[in-house]
Design an enzyme around this catalytic site. Structure first.
Site, mmCIF file in Angstrom:
data_model
loop_
_atom_site.group_PDB
_atom_site.id
_atom_site.type_symbol
_atom_site.label_atom_id
_atom_site.label_comp_id
_atom_site.label_asym_id
_atom_site.label_seq_id
_atom_site.Cartn_x
_atom_site.Cartn_y
_atom_site.Cartn_z
ATOM 1 N N ASN A 24 55.496 17.977 8.920
ATOM 2 C CA ASN A 24 54.488 18.301 7.917
ATOM 3 C C ASN A 24 53.407 19.209 8.510
ATOM 4 O O ASN A 24 52.973 19.021 9.646
ATOM 5 C CB ASN A 24 53.846 16.993 7.418
ATOM 6 C CG ASN A 24 52.876 17.203 6.272
ATOM 7 O OD1 ASN A 24 53.251 17.739 5.241
ATOM 8 N ND2 ASN A 24 51.639 16.781 6.452
ATOM 9 N N SER A 25 52.977 20.215 7.749
ATOM 10 C CA SER A 25 51.907 21.129 8.151
ATOM 11 C C SER A 25 52.302 21.871 9.437
ATOM 12 O O SER A 25 53.348 22.528 9.442
ATOM 13 C CB SER A 25 50.593 20.362 8.297
ATOM 14 O OG SER A 25 49.503 21.235 8.418
ATOM 15 N N LEU A 26 51.550 21.781 10.532
ATOM 16 C CA LEU A 26 51.976 22.427 11.775
ATOM 17 C C LEU A 26 53.331 21.881 12.221
ATOM 18 O O LEU A 26 54.061 22.544 12.972
ATOM 19 C CB LEU A 26 50.930 22.223 12.877
ATOM 20 C CG LEU A 26 51.211 22.936 14.202
ATOM 21 C CD1 LEU A 26 51.140 24.448 14.038
ATOM 22 C CD2 LEU A 26 50.254 22.481 15.289
ATOM 23 N N GLY A 40 55.708 22.040 10.559
ATOM 24 C CA GLY A 40 56.657 23.003 10.023
ATOM 25 C C GLY A 40 57.159 24.006 11.034
ATOM 26 O O GLY A 40 58.120 24.740 10.769
ATOM 27 N N LEU A 82 57.933 21.239 6.087
ATOM 28 C CA LEU A 82 56.999 21.042 4.975
ATOM 29 C C LEU A 82 55.574 21.428 5.419
ATOM 30 O O LEU A 82 54.833 20.569 5.866
ATOM 31 C CB LEU A 82 57.029 19.562 4.542
ATOM 32 C CG LEU A 82 56.071 19.115 3.440
ATOM 33 C CD1 LEU A 82 56.391 19.831 2.149
ATOM 34 C CD2 LEU A 82 56.126 17.612 3.244
#
Length: 454
Positions: A273-275, A277, A296
């Site tokens: 999730n976020s970084l 990704g 994501l």
């Protein structure tokens, strides 16, 4: 001379680089000349002039979907906060968290376990939010105080799930990483498909409950969520800083989860999730035990956030940013932070979680967070790349990652017409997890099921 030149470039690009997307959309001057896009395409009704405070408020709204907040609690808390004031942000979220945690304790004492569980989950998320902006001074006692309460409340909630959520410790390089194992809901085969997941630059393993863990567990997946180096658990407890070679983190986590008798080793997915990704794709490139990957949202190269200030030359950027002394650069970055809310927060938090201690040191580390130079092409498992149309941090990055993948791949774009255009689709958690869960169902379906549903 070189440093003064780049200092002027940084000032020209003020506001165009932090974790923000604008730095990759042309030259520094062009980025500075372009108006800042509205956050997520959703018109802010709180913190209209502060996109960072608005996004973090939207983040809490998003967590309502899986029990991490309540609408009225978020609104009345946000209304008490002075825009741009980190102390006010902490104080008001801490006040709400304390009140909700006290209510949870009262419910627990009276034997109302469902009410207690729900309130503990919300309080945990509110404590997480309270300390979010304080990391510019890692010695601030309020940071660990709120973080500890966040974990305590989450674990209190977990104890009220009849064993569905189990705290775990994962052996890692002479220490251990904190995590939670979620038993898949429903009855089925002894070995179940399993999703390993982690957050990114600033989110906690506890927050992953509201992002994806609860959603996938209710769909029949085991979930193992964890905090890695640089993420809240290891950072708060041991000062383990963020690292780019994430396969060395995920490897021990896979050792842990694959030792369980209730995990199907042929159906293990990784979600970042976020970084995460970019961290998760990096791990998948070197870990054949990962059978499906979810970014994501997808990230290809964090260096592109920094490179426009240095003419696009990675090694020049590295040399300048890692110089023993660069007062002109440091001054320019300080001026950027003074005029840009994203930069102010990202530089302070990044200096802490990377262990570099300065904005310049933090920016130098971004050059190492990528799946360029053939790394993305090494990924072999089916991969879902998610993209938010108005991502204030990583706009354009999912497309870059997707273009470099040679494995079976799917691109999932969610936009403002769905209320899902914000970073990691904050505010549209139910929709995002429906799309992600459906993709995972299809990816891990048996051949007979694929034929039946074709």
């Amino acid at each position: 001379m070189e440093r003064r030149h780049f200092a002027r470039s940084i000032l020209a690009a003020a506001g165009a680089v932090a974790l923000g997307a604008k730095a990759q959309e042309g030259s520094p001057a062009a980025a500075a000349a372009s108006p800042a896009p509205a956050v997520a395409g959703l018109k802010p009704f709180l913190f209209e002039k502060d996109e960072t405070f608005w996004y973090e408020t939207l983040r809490s709204f998003g967590h309502i979907a899986y029990g991490g907040a309540d609408f009225g609690e978020v609104v009345v808390t946000a209304q008490r906060i002075r825009g741009g004031d980190y102390d006010s942000w902490h104080d008001e979220w801490r006040l709400t968290a304390d009140r909700v945690a006290a209510e949870a304790q009262q419910s627990l004492a009276a034997g109302h376990h469902v009410s207690a569980r729900d309130a503990f989950f919300r309080a945990s998320n509110y404590y997480r939010s309270a300390e979010f902006f304080l990391h510019g001074n890692p010695a601030d006692a309020r940071i660990n105080a709120a973080y500890d309460r966040s974990v305590e409340c989450f674990r209190a909630a977990a104890r009220l799930t009849d064993g569905a959520i189990e705290p775990v410790r994962i052996r890692y390089e002479g220490t251990s990483l904190p995590g939670y194992f979620y038993r898949a809901a429903g009855k089925g085969a002894k070995r179940r498909p399993t999703v390993v997941m982690h957050n990114g630059f600033d989110g906690s393993v506890e927050e992953m409950h509201y992002v994806a863990a609860a959603a996938l567990a209710e769909r029949g997946y085991n979930v193992l969520s964890f905090d890695g180096p640089g993420q809240p658990g290891p950072m708060h407890r041991e000062g383990l800083v963020l690292r780019p070679d994430w396969e060395r983190v995920v490897g021990p986590v896979l050792d842990h989860v694959l030792a369980r008798p209730d995990v199907d080793p042929q159906r293990v997915a990784l979600l970042g999730n976020s970084l995460g990704g970019v961290l998760a794709p990096r791990a998948a490139a070197f870990e054949p035990r990962i059978r499906a990957l979810i970014a994501l949202d997808g990230i290809y190269d964090m260096g592109v956030k920094t490179l426009p200030m240095f003419g696009g030359q990675r090694e020049v950027a590295r040399r300048v940013l890692t110089a023993p002394s660069a007062p002109d650069i440091d001054k320019a970055l300080a001026q950027m932070a003074a005029h840009d809310a994203q930069a102010r927060w990202a530089f302070s938090h990044g200096a802490w979680v990377t262990g570099k201690g300065t904005a310049r040191g933090y920016l130098s580390t971004l050059l190492d967070y990528h799946v360029a130079d053939g790394v993305a092409e090494r990924i072999q498992c089916p991969t879902l790349v998610c993209s938010a149309a108005n991502d204030m941090f990583f706009k354009g990055q999912p497309e870059m990652l997707y273009a470099h993948l040679t494995c079976p791949k799917t691109f999932l774009a969610l936009d403002d017409t769905l209320g899902a255009g914000a970073h990691c689709h904050a505010g549209a958690q139910r929709l995002a997890m429906a799309r992600i869960g459906d993709w995972l169902d299809a990816t891990f379906a048996t051949p007979a099921r694929r034929a039946a549903t074709a």
